[in-house]
Design an enzyme around this catalytic site. Sequence first.
Site, PDB file in Angstrom:
ATOM      1  CD  GLU A  27      -1.734  -3.435  -2.679  1.00 21.21           C
ATOM      2  OE1 GLU A  27      -1.638  -2.439  -3.436  1.00 21.21           O
ATOM      3  OE2 GLU A  27      -1.212  -3.518  -1.559  1.00 21.21           O
TER       4      GLU A  27
ATOM      5  CG  HIS B  86      -3.390   1.437   3.142  1.00 19.35           C
ATOM      6  ND1 HIS B  86      -2.093   1.243   2.728  1.00 19.35           N
ATOM      7  CD2 HIS B  86      -3.415   1.035   4.447  1.00 19.35           C
ATOM      8  CE1 HIS B  86      -1.379   0.759   3.721  1.00 19.35           C
ATOM      9  NE2 HIS B  86      -2.155   0.617   4.779  1.00 19.35           N
TER      10      HIS B  86
ATOM     11  CG  ASP C  94      -1.945   2.884  -0.346  1.00 19.02           C
ATOM     12  OD1 ASP C  94      -1.494   3.394   0.707  1.00 19.02           O
ATOM     13  OD2 ASP C  94      -2.328   1.710  -0.425  1.00 19.02           O
TER      14      ASP C  94
END
Length: 429
Positions: free
Chosen positions: A126, A164, A186
């Site tokens: 992330e 993603h 994202d």
Amino acid sequence: MTFGQKRNAVGFALLAILLFSLNVFAIKTIDYQRRLNPNFTKRVRHETRFIIVHSTESRLPSALRTLSRGKVRRGRYLTRGGHAHYLVARSGAIYKIVDPKFWANHAGVSMWNGLEGLSDYSIGVELEGYHNIPFSEAQYSSLERLLDELQEKYEIEDRNVLEHYRVAYAAPNRYHRSRQRGRKLDPGIDNFERARAGLSDEYQSDPDVIAGRIDGSLEFMRAGGHVVPAAEAEEEEDSAEQAAEDESMQIGRNRTAWKIAGIRYNAPTTVYRFPDGRSYSGEQIKDWSDIPPGTRVELGVTVREDKKLISPARVEVAVPQITASDSPWKIANALYNSSLTFYVLPDGTVQTGNSLKKMRSLPTRTKVLVAYRELPKPEARNPVGENLQDVYLDSRTLYLFPDRILRSGDQIENFAQLPPSIRVFAKVE
């Protein structure tokens, strides 16, 4: 100075340079595994084919809480955490949330080249930030080194480091009968720059769309920010037109303004182009239920210089305001004079609905918070606010700063440095 002394001096100099280089290029990794939800079950992932890059769509404190502890609603954990292996903060710091040898629940409903459920085959990384706001240089630098380490260990090619949005899809439902690519945006179709992360190869088309397993666009939109040679200008314009018509940026039954634009859905730099030709900025739209399907969403549109803008890193949460046509009653209805309605006047003073004697005296541009309760200022032990109740990190909790800007709980970057005069309002269910 003798030859031996010179040789020793050169040796020390080289050692100093080596130590300096190691210090400069070392990745600052913070072990966050102890913060995992105790109910998260660790199980070894038997195969690793991909690395999936995400963006948190929130600031660091909220992101760490969600990824490690789980998703919260109404004070209850809906998930058990373990939603990524690593998080790369805007500062460049890397948080290790789950050991990469274990499974993490990060990819969701996903498919790539016929393989479904990619959490079973991938490592999730992330990036702190949003899919429509540029990532920092420090993030790209740390991400590149982290990817190098993981790719070497697990023998993963550049092209199998996937964003993603490439792999996520929407399962069939009452609105569409087939699988649809484009469920996630994202880390940003035109925001995440692979080259800056050290990635030199990628897939040019979607293998699952080609094979007919998923409906969507065959080609991927290119990352922005590059210079277009004059000879390619016409071709680039055609690509831009095609990209603008991409279904992933259009309002649909299962694709709302929030899903496309995130926290910037009502920003002045987000423009909605209706099918009938009308265009409105996010701040001009009052009734979000009236946006017709097919409306195209454009992000980061330049506005006039005389319009005051807030830095993308300091996006303000927009709430209803009193205008000549929008009265307290029209905005808050039966709660217009309730203790659960707070009026934030242009001068920064705050009054509750039940304390006002003359509603008509409220000036225009007064912000109205409907169905809220005030919370004490949080006393955080560290910037991430690990000791705070989840309500303080909630996206619906609003922080009123001395400069009269409202920010949500997931936008707070440092809970330990909140100003003394901060006021906090939590949404009442």
